[in-house]
Write a protein that holds these residues in place. Structure first.
Motif, PDB file in Angstrom:
ATOM      1  N   LEU A 147      43.134  28.694  28.225  1.00 25.31           N
ATOM      2  CA  LEU A 147      41.696  28.965  28.209  1.00 25.31           C
ATOM      3  C   LEU A 147      40.917  27.792  28.775  1.00 25.31           C
ATOM      4  CD1 LEU A 147      41.287  30.744  24.775  1.00 25.31           C
ATOM      5  CD2 LEU A 147      41.084  31.768  27.039  1.00 25.31           C
ATOM      6  N   ASN A 148      41.357  26.567  28.485  1.00 26.79           N
ATOM      7  CA  ASN A 148      40.683  25.395  29.029  1.00 26.79           C
ATOM      8  C   ASN A 148      40.831  25.338  30.543  1.00 26.79           C
ATOM      9  OD1 ASN A 148      39.763  24.510  26.559  1.00 26.79           O
ATOM     10  ND2 ASN A 148      41.504  23.180  26.199  1.00 26.79           N
ATOM     11  N   ILE A 149      42.022  25.673  31.053  1.00 23.62           N
ATOM     12  CA  ILE A 149      42.231  25.675  32.502  1.00 23.62           C
ATOM     13  C   ILE A 149      41.365  26.755  33.151  1.00 23.62           C
ATOM     14  CG2 ILE A 149      43.920  26.103  34.327  1.00 23.62           C
ATOM     15  CD1 ILE A 149      46.033  24.833  32.504  1.00 23.62           C
ATOM     16  N   SER A 150      41.307  27.922  32.514  1.00 27.76           N
ATOM     17  CA  SER A 150      40.487  29.013  33.060  1.00 27.76           C
ATOM     18  C   SER A 150      39.012  28.624  33.080  1.00 27.76           C
ATOM     19  CB  SER A 150      40.664  30.283  32.228  1.00 27.76           C
ATOM     20  OG  SER A 150      41.987  30.712  32.279  1.00 27.76           O
ATOM     21  N   LYS A 151      38.560  27.972  32.015  1.00 25.38           N
ATOM     22  CA  LYS A 151      37.158  27.544  31.954  1.00 25.38           C
ATOM     23  C   LYS A 151      36.886  26.503  33.036  1.00 25.38           C
ATOM     24  CE  LYS A 151      35.616  25.122  28.411  1.00 25.38           C
ATOM     25  NZ  LYS A 151      35.149  24.746  27.059  1.00 25.38           N
ATOM     26  N   LYS A 152      37.802  25.566  33.219  1.00 24.08           N
ATOM     27  CA  LYS A 152      37.645  24.538  34.254  1.00 24.08           C
ATOM     28  C   LYS A 152      37.596  25.188  35.631  1.00 24.08           C
ATOM     29  CE  LYS A 152      39.818  20.308  35.973  1.00 24.08           C
ATOM     30  NZ  LYS A 152      40.962  19.411  35.804  1.00 24.08           N
ATOM     31  N   MET A 153      38.462  26.194  35.841  1.00 28.13           N
ATOM     32  CA  MET A 153      38.480  26.880  37.126  1.00 28.13           C
ATOM     33  C   MET A 153      37.151  27.588  37.360  1.00 28.13           C
ATOM     34  SD  MET A 153      41.017  29.855  38.541  1.00 28.13           S
ATOM     35  CE  MET A 153      40.400  31.088  37.425  1.00 28.13           C
ATOM     36  N   THR A 154      36.592  28.180  36.313  1.00 29.57           N
ATOM     37  CA  THR A 154      35.317  28.878  36.448  1.00 29.57           C
ATOM     38  C   THR A 154      34.192  27.913  36.784  1.00 29.57           C
ATOM     39  OG1 THR A 154      36.050  30.516  34.837  1.00 29.57           O
ATOM     40  CG2 THR A 154      33.696  30.395  35.267  1.00 29.57           C
ATOM     41  N   ILE A 155      34.209  26.750  36.160  1.00 33.22           N
ATOM     42  CA  ILE A 155      33.128  25.783  36.366  1.00 33.22           C
ATOM     43  C   ILE A 155      33.274  25.047  37.697  1.00 33.22           C
ATOM     44  CG2 ILE A 155      32.104  23.643  35.483  1.00 33.22           C
ATOM     45  CD1 ILE A 155      32.827  24.675  32.656  1.00 33.22           C
ATOM     46  N   GLN A 156      34.477  24.529  37.972  1.00 29.86           N
ATOM     47  CA  GLN A 156      34.664  23.684  39.149  1.00 29.86           C
ATOM     48  C   GLN A 156      35.214  24.417  40.363  1.00 29.86           C
ATOM     49  OE1 GLN A 156      37.153  20.454  37.906  1.00 29.86           O
ATOM     50  NE2 GLN A 156      35.517  19.462  36.765  1.00 29.86           N
ATOM     51  N   GLY A 157      35.879  25.504  40.149  1.00 26.93           N
ATOM     52  CA  GLY A 157      36.482  26.242  41.246  1.00 26.93           C
ATOM     53  C   GLY A 157      37.973  25.984  41.332  1.00 26.93           C
ATOM     54  N   TYR A 158      38.666  26.923  41.930  1.00 27.60           N
ATOM     55  CA  TYR A 158      40.133  26.858  42.020  1.00 27.60           C
ATOM     56  C   TYR A 158      40.609  25.656  42.824  1.00 27.60           C
ATOM     57  CZ  TYR A 158      44.921  28.419  42.948  1.00 27.60           C
ATOM     58  OH  TYR A 158      46.285  28.490  43.047  1.00 27.60           O
ATOM     59  N   ASP A 159      39.888  25.300  43.868  1.00 25.70           N
ATOM     60  CA  ASP A 159      40.322  24.219  44.762  1.00 25.70           C
ATOM     61  C   ASP A 159      40.321  22.855  44.093  1.00 25.70           C
ATOM     62  OD1 ASP A 159      40.637  26.075  46.780  1.00 25.70           O
ATOM     63  OD2 ASP A 159      38.564  25.839  47.462  1.00 25.70           O
ATOM     64  N   LYS A 160      39.545  22.658  43.052  1.00 24.58           N
ATOM     65  CA  LYS A 160      39.465  21.351  42.397  1.00 24.58           C
ATOM     66  C   LYS A 160      40.443  21.193  41.233  1.00 24.58           C
ATOM     67  CE  LYS A 160      34.831  20.342  43.848  1.00 24.58           C
ATOM     68  NZ  LYS A 160      33.547  19.795  43.501  1.00 24.58           N
ATOM     69  N   LEU A 161      41.286  22.199  40.991  1.00 21.11           N
ATOM     70  CA  LEU A 161      42.293  22.092  39.935  1.00 21.11           C
ATOM     71  C   LEU A 161      43.462  21.237  40.413  1.00 21.11           C
ATOM     72  CD1 LEU A 161      42.495  25.791  38.694  1.00 21.11           C
ATOM     73  CD2 LEU A 161      41.285  23.909  37.624  1.00 21.11           C
ATOM     74  N   SER A 162      44.156  20.624  39.466  1.00 24.56           N
ATOM     75  CA  SER A 162      45.348  19.853  39.825  1.00 24.56           C
ATOM     76  C   SER A 162      46.481  20.817  40.190  1.00 24.56           C
ATOM     77  CB  SER A 162      45.782  18.975  38.648  1.00 24.56           C
ATOM     78  OG  SER A 162      46.267  19.779  37.599  1.00 24.56           O
ATOM     79  N   LYS A 163      47.525  20.269  40.769  1.00 25.21           N
ATOM     80  CA  LYS A 163      48.651  21.085  41.208  1.00 25.21           C
ATOM     81  C   LYS A 163      49.281  21.828  40.024  1.00 25.21           C
ATOM     82  CE  LYS A 163      52.958  20.816  43.775  1.00 25.21           C
ATOM     83  NZ  LYS A 163      53.904  19.961  44.503  1.00 25.21           N
ATOM     84  N   ALA A 164      49.444  21.137  38.891  1.00 26.22           N
ATOM     85  CA  ALA A 164      50.041  21.765  37.706  1.00 26.22           C
ATOM     86  C   ALA A 164      49.157  22.877  37.167  1.00 26.22           C
ATOM     87  CB  ALA A 164      50.296  20.715  36.630  1.00 26.22           C
TER      88      ALA A 164
END
Length: 65
Positions: A36-53
């Motif tokens: 859920l935290n990763i999904s929230k981060k993706m929603t806020i920052q976008g998929y491109d700014k996520l780490s590789k993991a």
């Protein structure tokens, strides 16, 4: 007396099973909380700014972007 000992033994065995099940549920909830935290981060920052993991986790569980 035998009946009392048998019922007491049964009670404590069931308690052990419930504790083991509770620990498994806690582990599953922690995994879900991480997702859920990763999904929230993706929603806020976008998929491109996520780490590789994090991207691998998103792709592994096929979370909609």
């Amino acid at each position: 007396m035998v009946l009392f000992c048998g019922l007491t033994n049964l009670f404590f065995n069931e308690q052990r099973v419930l504790i083991r099940h509770e620990k498994q549920q806690i582990v599953e909830l922690n995994k879900m909380d991480k997702m859920l935290n990763i999904s929230k981060k993706m929603t806020i920052q976008g998929y491109d700014k996520l780490s590789k993991a994090e991207k691998q986790s998103i792709d592994k569980y096929n979370i909609r972007r």
